[in-house]
Write a protein that holds these residues in place. Structure first.
Motif, PDB file in Angstrom:
ATOM      1  N   GLU A   1       0.841  -1.196   0.000  1.00 30.07           N
ATOM      2  CA  GLU A   1       0.000   0.000   0.000  1.00 30.07           C
ATOM      3  C   GLU A   1       0.877   1.248   0.000  1.00 30.07           C
ATOM      4  O   GLU A   1       2.047   1.195   0.386  1.00 30.07           O
ATOM      5  N   GLY A   2       0.311   2.362  -0.386  1.00 28.70           N
ATOM      6  CA  GLY A   2       1.020   3.623  -0.219  1.00 28.70           C
ATOM      7  C   GLY A   2       1.054   4.004   1.252  1.00 28.70           C
ATOM      8  O   GLY A   2       0.475   3.320   2.098  1.00 28.70           O
ATOM      9  N   THR A   3       1.784   5.074   1.553  1.00 26.36           N
ATOM     10  CA  THR A   3       1.816   5.508   2.948  1.00 26.36           C
ATOM     11  C   THR A   3       2.023   7.011   3.032  1.00 26.36           C
ATOM     12  O   THR A   3       2.596   7.624   2.128  1.00 26.36           O
ATOM     13  N   LYS A   4       1.550   7.594   4.113  1.00 26.17           N
ATOM     14  CA  LYS A   4       1.763   9.020   4.348  1.00 26.17           C
ATOM     15  C   LYS A   4       2.640   9.230   5.574  1.00 26.17           C
ATOM     16  O   LYS A   4       2.767  10.349   6.067  1.00 26.17           O
ATOM     17  N   SER A   5       3.225   8.138   6.079  1.00 26.26           N
ATOM     18  CA  SER A   5       4.017   8.254   7.300  1.00 26.26           C
ATOM     19  C   SER A   5       5.489   8.525   6.981  1.00 26.26           C
ATOM     20  O   SER A   5       6.141   7.747   6.296  1.00 26.26           O
ATOM     21  N   MET A   6       5.996   9.652   7.492  1.00 23.22           N
ATOM     22  CA  MET A   6       7.383   9.994   7.254  1.00 23.22           C
ATOM     23  C   MET A   6       8.330   8.904   7.729  1.00 23.22           C
ATOM     24  O   MET A   6       9.363   8.654   7.122  1.00 23.22           O
ATOM     25  N   LEU A   7       7.957   8.273   8.842  1.00 23.03           N
ATOM     26  CA  LEU A   7       8.855   7.278   9.417  1.00 23.03           C
ATOM     27  C   LEU A   7       9.010   6.051   8.524  1.00 23.03           C
ATOM     28  O   LEU A   7       9.944   5.271   8.686  1.00 23.03           O
ATOM     29  N   ILE A   8       8.088   5.889   7.568  1.00 25.41           N
ATOM     30  CA  ILE A   8       8.264   4.826   6.580  1.00 25.41           C
ATOM     31  C   ILE A   8       8.883   5.399   5.307  1.00 25.41           C
ATOM     32  O   ILE A   8       9.771   4.798   4.710  1.00 25.41           O
ATOM     33  N   VAL A   9       8.414   6.600   4.931  1.00 19.80           N
ATOM     34  CA  VAL A   9       8.892   7.199   3.678  1.00 19.80           C
ATOM     35  C   VAL A   9      10.410   7.404   3.709  1.00 19.80           C
ATOM     36  O   VAL A   9      11.105   7.054   2.753  1.00 19.80           O
ATOM     37  N   TRP A  10      10.929   7.953   4.792  1.00 20.16           N
ATOM     38  CA  TRP A  10      12.372   8.240   4.840  1.00 20.16           C
ATOM     39  C   TRP A  10      13.247   7.006   4.618  1.00 20.16           C
ATOM     40  O   TRP A  10      14.100   7.016   3.731  1.00 20.16           O
ATOM     41  N   PRO A  11      13.035   5.925   5.427  1.00 14.79           N
ATOM     42  CA  PRO A  11      13.895   4.757   5.206  1.00 14.79           C
ATOM     43  C   PRO A  11      13.779   4.213   3.785  1.00 14.79           C
ATOM     44  O   PRO A  11      14.772   3.807   3.199  1.00 14.79           O
ATOM     45  N   VAL A  12      12.543   4.225   3.236  1.00 12.66           N
ATOM     46  CA  VAL A  12      12.391   3.708   1.869  1.00 12.66           C
ATOM     47  C   VAL A  12      13.168   4.597   0.904  1.00 12.66           C
ATOM     48  O   VAL A  12      13.888   4.103   0.018  1.00 12.66           O
ATOM     49  N   ALA A  13      13.069   5.912   1.082  1.00 15.68           N
ATOM     50  CA  ALA A  13      13.796   6.836   0.195  1.00 15.68           C
ATOM     51  C   ALA A  13      15.301   6.612   0.303  1.00 15.68           C
ATOM     52  O   ALA A  13      16.019   6.581  -0.705  1.00 15.68           O
ATOM     53  N   VAL A  14      15.776   6.436   1.525  1.00 14.02           N
ATOM     54  CA  VAL A  14      17.212   6.225   1.741  1.00 14.02           C
ATOM     55  C   VAL A  14      17.672   4.929   1.080  1.00 14.02           C
ATOM     56  O   VAL A  14      18.683   4.894   0.368  1.00 14.02           O
ATOM     57  N   VAL A  15      16.893   3.866   1.277  1.00 15.20           N
ATOM     58  CA  VAL A  15      17.310   2.569   0.745  1.00 15.20           C
ATOM     59  C   VAL A  15      17.251   2.568  -0.789  1.00 15.20           C
ATOM     60  O   VAL A  15      18.192   2.141  -1.463  1.00 15.20           O
ATOM     61  N   VAL A  16      16.157   3.101  -1.348  1.00 13.85           N
ATOM     62  CA  VAL A  16      16.017   3.059  -2.807  1.00 13.85           C
ATOM     63  C   VAL A  16      17.086   3.931  -3.485  1.00 13.85           C
ATOM     64  O   VAL A  16      17.737   3.498  -4.440  1.00 13.85           O
ATOM     65  N   SER A  17      17.306   5.133  -2.961  1.00  9.72           N
ATOM     66  CA  SER A  17      18.323   5.978  -3.602  1.00  9.72           C
ATOM     67  C   SER A  17      19.722   5.421  -3.343  1.00  9.72           C
ATOM     68  O   SER A  17      20.601   5.509  -4.208  1.00  9.72           O
ATOM     69  N   GLY A  18      19.925   4.799  -2.184  1.00  9.85           N
ATOM     70  CA  GLY A  18      21.210   4.149  -1.918  1.00  9.85           C
ATOM     71  C   GLY A  18      21.465   3.005  -2.888  1.00  9.85           C
ATOM     72  O   GLY A  18      22.567   2.867  -3.425  1.00  9.85           O
ATOM     73  N   LEU A  19      20.434   2.201  -3.152  1.00  6.80           N
ATOM     74  CA  LEU A  19      20.599   1.089  -4.092  1.00  6.80           C
ATOM     75  C   LEU A  19      20.867   1.619  -5.502  1.00  6.80           C
ATOM     76  O   LEU A  19      21.688   1.071  -6.238  1.00  6.80           O
ATOM     77  N   ALA A  20      20.167   2.704  -5.862  1.00  7.14           N
ATOM     78  CA  ALA A  20      20.409   3.302  -7.182  1.00  7.14           C
ATOM     79  C   ALA A  20      21.854   3.782  -7.276  1.00  7.14           C
ATOM     80  O   ALA A  20      22.532   3.591  -8.295  1.00  7.14           O
ATOM     81  N   ALA A  21      22.352   4.378  -6.194  1.00  9.80           N
ATOM     82  CA  ALA A  21      23.735   4.857  -6.189  1.00  9.80           C
ATOM     83  C   ALA A  21      24.704   3.687  -6.283  1.00  9.80           C
ATOM     84  O   ALA A  21      25.736   3.766  -6.957  1.00  9.80           O
ATOM     85  N   LEU A  22      24.363   2.591  -5.623  1.00  9.22           N
ATOM     86  CA  LEU A  22      25.213   1.401  -5.683  1.00  9.22           C
ATOM     87  C   LEU A  22      25.312   0.901  -7.127  1.00  9.22           C
ATOM     88  O   LEU A  22      26.404   0.610  -7.629  1.00  9.22           O
ATOM     89  N   ALA A  23      24.158   0.836  -7.801  1.00  8.37           N
ATOM     90  CA  ALA A  23      24.145   0.345  -9.177  1.00  8.37           C
ATOM     91  C   ALA A  23      24.874   1.318 -10.115  1.00  8.37           C
ATOM     92  O   ALA A  23      25.738   0.912 -10.906  1.00  8.37           O
TER      93      ALA A  23
END
Ligand SMILES: Nc1ncnc2c1ncn2[C@@H]1O[C@H](COP(=O)(O)OP(=O)(O)OP(=O)(O)O)[C@@H](O)[C@H]1O
Ligand SMILES: [Mg+2]
Lengths: 327, 251
Positions: free
Chosen positions: A93-115
């Motif tokens: 599901e989508g979410t409006k909770s910052m506490l979920i959005v931040w870690p997801v943003a960090v992980v996804v952009s980190g993985l993109a940077a790794l690639a």
């Protein structure tokens, strides 16, 4: 106390005092402006981790800024339209909770940077700059054609994401969130800079041959640095989208990459607090010169030229002198 | 069989038409200083680069500590125990003397992916680093930046960093160049004892140093080893006199 710590303290106090005064005198616009500076500072700290500590001149950091933005935008979009993000292989599901959005943003952009890093770091010098730029343009055009999420027009979010116990739509409260995140990022980066990893990474920037002679491969160091760098910039992107309640391909344009680099160069490449000074100065100039002339970028260009020619160390080099090697 | 830590077998390297290494086979034995001498441009540094990594030979192989290391990276060879010093100092110039030796100790210890320690407060690394500085006589310069050191001091720092690696063999490319008479004497005395810690392949122009230190000497001329032997063998070898020592005497 060194000049540098003094300057750090002054900077952090100013960044806190300005919005507080604006809050008391009821000028929400100034609060939002400072919030922008804080978010840009985080983005710059991210780039500085690769550029300042590792010597990796990336002209594609808007990608990670944008990915952070789109992570926030997409999650919020699905939450506000009550549509699932995906149903297969498992329901998300989508979410409006910052506490979920931040870690997801960090992980996804980190993985993109790794690639992206894994591929780009096989090249060096001007080729590295070009390849990071190319990745940036690729993703930029991808988001333009990504019609599911607004394509060229981007995505609008009705209300800011939520944080337990706070009203995030109140400018001063949203500012507080960003400011605390800035502090956390600064502490983390300060520690990393003087850690084992930091010592080896900054040695690789100075002399790869030396690092190899003591038995370490620069590639792994660079890749980890690039990943961390992307992750931090991604967090800034998520905050920026939340601030504007809007995300669009502009966040990924090479113009944005250039701006993030300006924060770093203005403040002082390789100084932990450099991007904070750089971003604050940038916003200050944008605000004051922007009032004088539509073409304020010309003045910004002149100032940048001055920094590069006469004050190589940026604001920090100018005001705090050469970096103290260690205490 | 003689116990050798390092062996090259038929190393050949060409730069276009120039043959910088011509089928070079030599070895480095436990406890010895093996000096490599030869006129400028003979190919001494080129040989060291092929041994330490960073320059791939066209033919031949390098064996270290019983393994063929020809395909390994420079970093991997350093981890196996090659302690190298460079002809042209190659240090982290913005770092202090202490940071440079701590870097060496850290590289040797491994585990560089720690993000939240304060590396310059790591007692174990500092101990190794300070011991190395004291050995080369740089202990009073710990907090100088490498870029502020004299040319000779940088050479000493190179040696100190190599010491922190606790290597199985030292590869030293002209460690005495630029040291001055007194500094050279000190370093000669130090290398004399160092050979018992690990053998040294020593490139050196200073003949006095070579003749007072070396257990064996190899003479490289135009990429080719024309003689290997004890100091006395080399002194009396007529090819060497003609090709090299004679020229030096005349100069
Ligand atoms: N990368 C290179 N490309 C082309 N030629 C090279 C290269 N490196 C070295 N050479 C040449 O190979 C020869 C050997 O060079 P090398 O540096 O090994 O000599 P050396 O014995 O160490 O000399 P010196 O005593 O001056 O240090 C020289 O003629 C040099 O010009
Ligand atoms: Mg040489």
């Amino acid at each position: 106390m060194t000049k540098e710590t003094l300057l750090n303290a002054v900077l952090l106090c100013l960044l806190l005092a300005v919005p507080l005064i604006a809050w008391v005198s009821d000028e929400p616009f100034i609060i939002t402006l400072t919030t922008r500076a804080v978010i840009f500072a985080i983005a710059g700290i991210g780039l500085n981790f690769a550029l300042g500590f590792g010597g990796l001149v990336s002209l594609g950091h808007a990608v990670f800024f944008g990915i952070g933005g789109y992570v926030m935008g997409i999650l919020a979009y699905h939450a506000q339209t009550y549509t699932p993000l995906m149903e297969w292989p498992f329901a998300v599901e989508g979410t409006k909770s910052m506490l979920i959005v931040w870690p997801v943003a960090v992980v996804v952009s980190g993985l993109a940077a790794l690639a992206i890093g894994a591929l780009s770091l096989r090249t060096t010098g001007v080729y590295f700059i070009m390849i990071t730029l190319a990745f940036g343009q690729m993703l930029y055009y991808f988001t333009i054609s990504w019609s599911t999420y607004g394509g060229e027009d981007g995505l609008s979010i009705y209300v800011r994401n939520t944080f337990p116990g706070l009203n995030t739509m109140d400018p001063i409260q949203f500012f507080a969130i960003c400011y605390v995140l800035l502090l956390i990022v600064l502490i983390g980066v300060h520690c990393a800079a003087r850690s084992s990893f930091g010592l080896m990474l900054r040695a690789a920037k100075q002399n790869e041959e030396r690092v190899q002679a003591v038995g370490q491969g620069p590639y792994r160091l660079y890749l980890i640095a690039f990943t961390i760098s992307g992750a931090i910039t991604g967090l800034a992107g998520a905050l920026f989208a939340d601030l504007n309640r809007f995300v669009s391909p502009t966040m990924l344009s090479w113009h944005t990459s250039g701006e993030i680099m300006v924060f770093v160069i203005l403040g002082g490449v390789g100084r932990v607090f450099g991007p904070v000074a750089g971003a604050a100065l940038f916003i200050l100039l944008e605000h004051s010169l922007g009032g004088l002339s539509e073409y304020w970028h010309i003045y910004l260009g002149a100032i940048l030229l001055g920094v590069v020619l006469f004050a190589r160390g940026g604001l920090y080099g100018l005001l705090a002198g050469r970096e103290v090697a260690h205490d | 069989m003689i116990d050798s830590i390092l062996e090259t077998r038929g190393l050949t390297k060409r730069f276009g038409g120039l043959v910088a290494s011509k089928a070079i086979s030599l070895d480095l034995r436990q406890g010895e200083i093996h000096a490599l001498i030869g006129p400028n441009g003979a190919g001494k540094s080129t040989l060291i680069k092929q041994i330490a990594g960073g320059l791939q030979p066209d033919e031949g192989s390098v064996h270290f500590d019983g393994k063929d290391v020809s395909k390994l990276s420079t970093a991997a060879r350093a981890r196996l125990g090659m302690g190298r010093t460079f002809q042209i100092s190659s240090l982290a110039m913005e770092y202090t003397v202490l940071q440079n030796v701590v870097l060496g100790a850290l590289g040797h210890r491994g585990n560089v992916f720690w993000f939240f320690n304060n590396v310059m407060k790591d007692a174990e690394l500092l101990e190794t680093a300070d011991a190395a500085l004291t050995k080369v006589g740089l202990e009073d310069f710990r907090n100088f930046r490498a870029s502020d050191l004299s040319h000779g001091q940088r050479r000493q720092l190179e040696v100190a960093v190599a010491l922190t690696l606790d290597p199985k063999a030292f590869l030293m490319d002209e460690p005495m160049a630029g040291l001055g008479a007194e500094g050279s004497q000190q370093l000669i005395g130090f290398l004399d004892t160092l050979r018992h810690q690990a053998p040294i392949l020593l490139i050196e122009h200073d003949m006095d140093a070579v003749f007072s230190l070396a257990d064996r000497v190899s003479v490289l001329v135009y990429g080719e080893i024309i003689a290997t032997g004890t100091v006395d063998d080399i002194r009396t070898n007529s090819d060497v006199r003609n090709a090299y020592l004679g020229e030096e005497g005349a100069a």
